[in-house]
Scaffold this active site. Structure first.
Site, PDB file in Angstrom:
ATOM      1  N   CYS A   1     -12.772 -27.021  11.391  1.00 34.80           N
ATOM      2  CA  CYS A   1     -11.500 -26.447  10.933  1.00 34.80           C
ATOM      3  C   CYS A   1     -10.367 -27.433  11.189  1.00 34.80           C
ATOM      4  CB  CYS A   1     -11.242 -25.136  11.665  1.00 34.80           C
ATOM      5  SG  CYS A   1      -9.665 -24.371  11.235  1.00 34.80           S
TER       6      CYS A   1
ATOM      7  N   ASP B   1       0.869  -1.165   0.000  1.00 33.18           N
ATOM      8  CA  ASP B   1       0.000   0.000   0.000  1.00 33.18           C
ATOM      9  C   ASP B   1       0.909   1.219   0.000  1.00 33.18           C
ATOM     10  OD1 ASP B   1      -2.049   1.743   0.177  1.00 33.18           O
ATOM     11  OD2 ASP B   1      -2.658   1.210   2.216  1.00 33.18           O
ATOM     12  N   SER B   2       0.413   2.323  -0.537  1.00 32.96           N
ATOM     13  CA  SER B   2       1.247   3.521  -0.628  1.00 32.96           C
ATOM     14  C   SER B   2       1.557   4.088   0.751  1.00 32.96           C
ATOM     15  CB  SER B   2       0.526   4.591  -1.438  1.00 32.96           C
ATOM     16  OG  SER B   2      -0.637   5.018  -0.746  1.00 32.96           O
ATOM     17  N   GLY B   3       0.650   3.860   1.685  1.00 30.06           N
ATOM     18  CA  GLY B   3       0.822   4.465   2.997  1.00 30.06           C
ATOM     19  C   GLY B   3       0.079   5.784   3.114  1.00 30.06           C
ATOM     20  N   GLY B   4      -0.613   6.173   2.028  1.00 36.21           N
ATOM     21  CA  GLY B   4      -1.381   7.420   2.075  1.00 36.21           C
ATOM     22  C   GLY B   4      -2.309   7.435   3.285  1.00 36.21           C
TER      23      GLY B   4
ATOM     24  N   CYS C   1      -6.851 -25.673  15.907  1.00 37.60           N
ATOM     25  CA  CYS C   1      -8.067 -26.465  16.134  1.00 37.60           C
ATOM     26  C   CYS C   1      -7.753 -27.949  16.320  1.00 37.60           C
ATOM     27  CB  CYS C   1      -9.057 -26.259  14.984  1.00 37.60           C
ATOM     28  SG  CYS C   1      -9.823 -24.621  15.063  1.00 37.60           S
TER      29      CYS C   1
ATOM     30  N   ASP D   1      -8.048  -7.147   1.514  1.00 35.96           N
ATOM     31  CA  ASP D   1      -7.077  -7.167   2.606  1.00 35.96           C
ATOM     32  C   ASP D   1      -7.711  -6.514   3.825  1.00 35.96           C
ATOM     33  OD1 ASP D   1      -6.656  -4.262   1.603  1.00 35.96           O
ATOM     34  OD2 ASP D   1      -5.473  -4.352   3.451  1.00 35.96           O
TER      35      ASP D   1
ATOM     36  N   HIS E   1      -5.398 -19.179  13.516  1.00 35.26           N
ATOM     37  CA  HIS E   1      -6.682 -19.777  13.146  1.00 35.26           C
ATOM     38  C   HIS E   1      -7.478 -18.827  12.249  1.00 35.26           C
ATOM     39  CE1 HIS E   1     -10.691 -21.513  13.312  1.00 35.26           C
ATOM     40  NE2 HIS E   1     -11.091 -20.291  13.583  1.00 35.26           N
TER      41      HIS E   1
ATOM     42  N   GLN F   1     -11.269   7.160  -5.563  1.00 32.60           N
ATOM     43  CA  GLN F   1     -11.820   7.705  -4.326  1.00 32.60           C
ATOM     44  C   GLN F   1     -13.171   8.358  -4.629  1.00 32.60           C
ATOM     45  OE1 GLN F   1     -10.921   7.160  -1.337  1.00 32.60           O
ATOM     46  NE2 GLN F   1      -8.744   6.560  -1.385  1.00 32.60           N
TER      47      GLN F   1
ATOM     48  N   ASP G   1      -2.434   8.317  -2.235  1.00 30.65           N
ATOM     49  CA  ASP G   1      -3.811   8.804  -2.335  1.00 30.65           C
ATOM     50  C   ASP G   1      -4.196   9.487  -1.034  1.00 30.65           C
ATOM     51  OD1 ASP G   1      -3.899   6.522  -0.737  1.00 30.65           O
ATOM     52  OD2 ASP G   1      -5.939   6.034  -1.326  1.00 30.65           O
TER      53      ASP G   1
ATOM     54  N   GLY H   1     -11.330   4.160   0.147  1.00 33.45           N
ATOM     55  CA  GLY H   1     -12.296   4.918   0.938  1.00 33.45           C
ATOM     56  C   GLY H   1     -13.520   4.111   1.341  1.00 33.45           C
TER      57      GLY H   1
ATOM     58  N   CYS I   1      -7.067 -26.527  11.097  1.00 37.99           N
ATOM     59  CA  CYS I   1      -5.818 -25.785  11.323  1.00 37.99           C
ATOM     60  C   CYS I   1      -5.103 -26.332  12.554  1.00 37.99           C
ATOM     61  CB  CYS I   1      -6.083 -24.283  11.469  1.00 37.99           C
ATOM     62  SG  CYS I   1      -6.527 -23.732  13.128  1.00 37.99           S
TER      63      CYS I   1
END
Lengths: 376, 376
Positions: free
Chosen positions: B309, B90-93, B314, B271, B340, B194, B144, B221, B311
């Site tokens: 699950c 990510d740009s970090g904006g 679990c 994400d 998990h 945006q 952005d 946004g 995993c």
């Protein structure tokens, strides 16, 4: 349950085999500390990967949280925390005297308030044995009173006498509880020798306990603030009272160099929170001494913690990355350094056993301490 | 670099394949969030075990700590953190506007002070592209300005125009920097749409960016405090402006039910820090909704987090044990629940892709939301 397999021909170091309900372990061994029914930051898989063979948990801690009923319902401590290998439970005496809000100590037992929720409890030595029976740990410890260093003579005397008295009662309670236990399920009960730094107290404590024939003997009250040389002196004096055919355990010892020195004296069992506590502070043990990863000199050091280590952290991550994680207070950093340190301790014990086996423990010790000293 | 492989015959959900410098990934996919060059609590091995395919890191965060020079010296972000699979940065904006002490925004760029050490920095859109080139991430984002909800119309208009302007400059900088880059090493540059909750702003933003032909489009946004229905409404309106043959990415979205709803609209990439943040708070996602493990009702619950699950957490640990760890603030607890949850998200994405493939996404969505709703 214990058999000495080989004695080094130049020192008191020895290799032995200890049989427990959850398997056989070669001595000298190191126990990773899992106070709250978890070795801090590490999963059971991490422990197995680090080749951990036995862990220590704490009767006082698991009694106050999550509580005995829950662990019993789970089927014991092994099942509760999913750990398949042996567990030694410390009585929690040390913690009751240092961590809990202590209300009253009498010959009968200790009255205290939990450090977690402030609830009042009263433990007798018999209670501590009965609780550990329910925890189903492999090796159990009687209630003791561990004093700090320095300790005035008169107080050390009272605490040592009380410990011996409690340990005797513990043995009686243990015998009653285990009348019908099958040998293979039997918990091993250790005696705890106290006496602070007073040789005559150590002698009396050891002799009285040896008479009762415990499965092993722990030398308590070491690594409580005394200088290294004094630790070795008291150990050297005390260990001679313990029969050769019994495992010897220095509780809470210690740093790698302390362990090497104690092995030379004939100690078989060790535990300390050093590898995980140092790990959470970003300090890592290496084959040439310890390093503090948050130090600026590691900013652009893309080599592993220890180029001689083949643990997951060393095979995959650089000092620079671990330094970044520790600086950013990222949990992964604390975990990877803890993992490395536990792995380092386990490797150290394997190296120690190999050196004893080939009668070159003196040389091993000399080399090891030289490397550690030169890095200080 | 992107190809739609299959479209669900009743909804806008689709399966695609995205080619990156570090491998091919099937869409829709979820990216675990590794802000500080680590997915919180998880090692690379944990991520691989959880079947994580791509992670998100953050240009602003890694720029202020450990700093660009260190990551460059390591050979890029993948090598620094030992992650072999794709990374989106990510740009970090968003972080500059929310986390840093922001000093001044001009058309030229942003002046801010690091939240770590207070050092002053100035970023232009061109700087952000150039930094990401050095990070060697697979998918990169332009600078952005992401506004919160609710946002006044006049401010949203200024921020949207500025974002579009910056994204255009980013594209120019990107083209200049990549004139000699081999196609297989090429970073994918996304445009960020945006416009807050104003449809006309969303439309203008989308149309202007689509004209520039980016490798993909992120709808920024969203998930900034607005109600769920409004998120879906804005998304539904905006997504229609993005060409079918480009991947669509809703940044920061979302909870499992939000993801399922967005997939239905044709979103390909997600994400959020939800699985790890919730994990560190002891909240676990299950196939029948989320549970808070610190709740008293799990005190003696020896079943796994989710019996459906498979995993590591679990398969090995009970709710009662995890509750104990979370209550005792033991790092292992935070890690196991985070693990998990990430595993749960990855399984959800596999299930989503399977459902789309067999043209039963509508039914899948209905079932999934019903289970989640009934547990609320």
């Amino acid at each position: 349950m214990f058999k000495v397999l080989h004695k080094d021909n130049k020192t008191n170091a020895r290799i032995g085999r200890l049989q427990t309900a959850h398997g056989v372990i070669l001595t000298p061994f190191f126990m990773a500390v899992g106070t709250n029914a978890t070795v801090k930051t590490l999963s059971v898989q991490d422990l197995l990967d680090a080749k951990v063979e036995i862990i220590v948990s704490n009767t006082y801690h698991v009694f106050v949280r999550p509580g005995l009923e829950i662990i019993q319902k789970a089927g014991g401590l092994h099942k509760f925390m999913s750990w398949p290998r042996p567990i030694l439970t410390d009585s929690g005496g040390y913690q009751i005297f240092s961590l809990a809000m202590l209300r009253k100590v009498t010959e009968e037992g200790v009255k205290f308030q939990s450090h977690v929720d402030g609830n009042a409890h009263f433990f007798t030595p018999e209670d501590i044995i009965s609780i550990q029976k329910k925890l189903k740990s492999d090796i159990i410890m009687p209630l003791d009173e561990c004093v700090h260093y320095p300790c005035p003579r008169d107080y050390a005397e009272v605490a040592t006498k009380r410990t011996t008295h409690w340990v005797k009662r513990s043995k009686t309670a243990y015998n009653q509880l285990n009348r019908k236990t099958k040998p293979k399920d039997r918990q091993l009960l250790f005696g705890i020798i106290q006496g602070a730094t007073y040789k005559d107290l150590r002698k009396t404590s050891a002799e009285e306990l040896v008479e009762l024939d415990f499965d092993g003997y722990s030398i308590g009250g070491l690594s409580v603030g005394e200088p290294d040389d004094l630790l070795q002196e008291i150990l050297s004096y005390t260990i001679d009272f313990i029969p050769e055919n019994k495992p010897r355990y220095t509780m809470g010892v210690g740093t790698p160099d302390q362990i090497v020195r104690c092995v030379e004296q004939g100690v078989d069992m060790f535990d300390t929170c050093v590898p995980t506590r140092y790990g959470r502070n970003g300090t890592a043990f290496t084959s040439v001494g310890k390093i503090t990863l948050t130090n600026a000199r590691f900013t652009k050091d893309f080599s592993p913690i220890d180029k001689n280590c083949d643990c997951y952290a060393c095979k995959n991550y650089s000092r620079a990355y671990l330094r970044h994680l520790c600086n950013a207070k990222e949990i992964l950093g604390l975990k990877l350094v803890s993992y490395h340190n536990v792995y380092f301790y386990m490797k150290l014990m394997r190296d120690i056993r190999l050196a004893i086996k080939s009668n070159r423990f003196s040389e091993f010790k000399k080399d090891f301490l030289k490397k550690v000293e030169s890095s200080k």
